[in-house]
Write an enzyme that holds these catalytic residues in place. Structure first.
Site, mmCIF file in Angstrom:
data_model
loop_
_atom_site.group_PDB
_atom_site.id
_atom_site.type_symbol
_atom_site.label_atom_id
_atom_site.label_comp_id
_atom_site.label_asym_id
_atom_site.label_seq_id
_atom_site.Cartn_x
_atom_site.Cartn_y
_atom_site.Cartn_z
ATOM 1 N N PHE A 1 1.579 103.136 52.772
ATOM 2 C CA PHE A 1 0.628 103.011 53.612
ATOM 3 C C PHE A 1 0.394 101.639 54.197
ATOM 4 C CE2 PHE A 1 -0.419 106.920 51.394
ATOM 5 C CZ PHE A 1 -0.480 107.741 52.383
ATOM 6 N N LYS A 2 0.852 101.602 55.415
ATOM 7 C CA LYS A 2 0.982 100.215 56.099
ATOM 8 C C LYS A 2 -0.444 99.854 56.565
ATOM 9 C CE LYS A 2 3.888 97.888 59.424
ATOM 10 N NZ LYS A 2 5.006 98.063 60.611
#
Length: 130
Positions: free
Chosen positions: A55-56
């Protein structure tokens, strides 16, 4: 729709699939965490295991704290928009799985600081890009 694209990519590529958390959550630690948990549920519904996901998250102080808490749950995070050594160090201390450093901006900032010191100019943080 975003999760469907991620699910399709997970079928095509080995390794992890990165999903970006909306930047509107950048200054809300608990909002980022809620959003990641919501995305995990959606990925679970289409049979993409959490170990395939990354997850960025923007590297604001709130994003770095969200990364620390998510990583403590075993959720892999990718901190982006790192423009300074302080952000990079905080991201590393948070245990982020991936830290994306914008090297050009960090180098430019470092050069501006050196020039400012050598010319004995008053330091102004707004001279540093990013």
């Amino acid at each position: 729709a975003l999760v469907n694209v991620g699910g399709d990519l997970a079928k095509l590529v080995p390794g992890r699939v990165s999903t970006e958390v909306d930047a509107r959550w950048a200054y809300d630690t608990h909002g980022i965490i809620r959003r990641v948990h919501d995305l995990l549920k959606l990925y679970n519904e289409i049979d993409v295991p959490p170990e395939r996901l990354l997850f960025k998250i923007p590297s604001t102080w709130q994003g770095i704290e969200a990364s620390r808490l998510l990583e403590s749950e075993g959720i892999q995070t990718h901190l982006t928009f790192v423009y300074s050594f302080a952000q990079a160090a905080a991201a590393a201390q948070a245990g982020a799985s991936v830290i994306q450093i914008f090297v050009g901006r960090v180098r430019i900032g470092h050069a501006i600081i050196l020039v400012t010191l050598r010319l004995k100019l008053p330091f102004k943080e707004e001279r540093i890009p990013g």
